[in-house]
Each structure stands twice: as C-alpha cells, then as structure tokens.
Design a protein around this motif. Structure first.
Motif, PDB file in Angstrom:
ATOM      1  N   ASP A  37      -0.421  -2.132  -1.106  1.00  0.00           N
ATOM      2  CA  ASP A  37      -1.623  -2.400  -0.311  1.00  0.00           C
ATOM      3  C   ASP A  37      -1.890  -3.902  -0.214  1.00  0.00           C
ATOM      4  OD1 ASP A  37      -2.020   0.292   0.132  1.00  0.00           O
ATOM      5  OD2 ASP A  37      -3.452   0.530  -1.516  1.00  0.00           O
ATOM      6  N   ARG A  40       0.453  -5.451   2.268  1.00  0.00           N
ATOM      7  CA  ARG A  40       0.015  -5.147   3.640  1.00  0.00           C
ATOM      8  C   ARG A  40      -1.157  -6.036   4.051  1.00  0.00           C
ATOM      9  NH1 ARG A  40       2.589  -0.264   4.819  1.00  0.00           N
ATOM     10  NH2 ARG A  40       3.351   0.735   2.950  1.00  0.00           N
ATOM     11  N   GLN A  41      -2.063  -6.295   3.115  1.00  0.00           N
ATOM     12  CA  GLN A  41      -3.205  -7.174   3.413  1.00  0.00           C
ATOM     13  C   GLN A  41      -2.732  -8.608   3.644  1.00  0.00           C
ATOM     14  OE1 GLN A  41      -6.262  -6.236   4.069  1.00  0.00           O
ATOM     15  NE2 GLN A  41      -6.905  -8.324   4.420  1.00  0.00           N
ATOM     16  N   SER A 128      -1.347  -0.814  -7.144  1.00  0.00           N
ATOM     17  CA  SER A 128      -1.342   0.093  -6.007  1.00  0.00           C
ATOM     18  C   SER A 128       0.082   0.453  -5.575  1.00  0.00           C
ATOM     19  CB  SER A 128      -2.083  -0.542  -4.811  1.00  0.00           C
ATOM     20  OG  SER A 128      -1.390  -1.682  -4.355  1.00  0.00           O
TER      21      SER A 128
END
Length: 129
Positions: A37, A40-41, A128
């Motif tokens: 995650d 991706r951010q 994550s």
C-alpha cells in the motif's frame, strides 16, 4: 541449387523447449501484485498513476512502479521493507550505470519529496505487504 534451410517450401524444424516470449510489460503487470500500500501511495504521489491493489492492470504501469514491483517480486525489497530515499537513489544509480536512458530519473525528485513529507522514509517496516 537449393539450400534446405532457406527453401521456403520446407518449414523450419521446431526448436526444442521453445516457449512464447512474454512482453516486458506483462511481467511488470504481474509483478505489480507485489506492491505494498505504501508503494502504491508513493507511486501515486510521484507519478500520478493509481495502481489499485488486487486488481489486474490492463494497461501499462510506469517505469518507477515497474522497477519497484520487480524488486519486490525478486526479493530485493523484502516483504515489510519500505522504499527509502537510499533505495530510490540506488535504483536511479543502477540505471545510470547501465548506460542509456534512466527511466526513473524523472520520478526521483517527486518520490524523494513524498518520502520526506512522510517522515524521511527511513527504517520503518511496512506491514501491509
């Protein structure tokens, strides 16, 4: 005179063990499943491309995303290991040393800015993964 290998009436013999070659972008899309995650951010902030988790990417993914995803899939970025400023600089350096165009250089500064805004991107673990 006829040379058998060049004679179009005779098909070329099959190559043992030949497999179809997958496109480089196919590997990148498959590797994208390894992105965390936080990855991706970072990619969204640095490149503007949103890569949704758990969803196949029908189109291409940008070169920064592809490089991070490949390093995750290959184990160079371990599960839970965050992308850091040092990792990004090393990634860019590896491309520079390989010669030719550096496909992540345009994303380096925005990615480093994002990490700085997030507290430096140092030594924390991303659970994550």
């Amino acid at each position: 005179m006829s040379i058998p290998r060049l004679n179009r009436s005779q098909p070329a013999p099959p190559v043992a063990g030949a497999r179809p070659v997958r496109a480089r972008t196919q590997h990148a899309r498959e590797d994208a499943a390894a992105l965390t995650d936080r990855d991706r951010q970072l990619i969204l902030q640095a490149t503007g491309q949103r890569i949704k988790p758990g969803e196949p990417n029908a189109g291409w993914i940008n070169s920064l995303a592809a490089a991070i995803a490949a390093d995750r899939a290959a184990g160079r970025l371990a599960p839970g290991q965050e992308v850091t400023a040092a990792y990004l600089r090393d990634l860019s350096r590896r491309y520079d040393q390989a010669g030719g165009r550096n496909p992540v250089s345009g994303y380096l500064e925005p990615a480093l800015r994002h990490l700085e805004q997030q507290g430096g991107g140092g030594g924390r673990l991303d659970v994550s993964a």
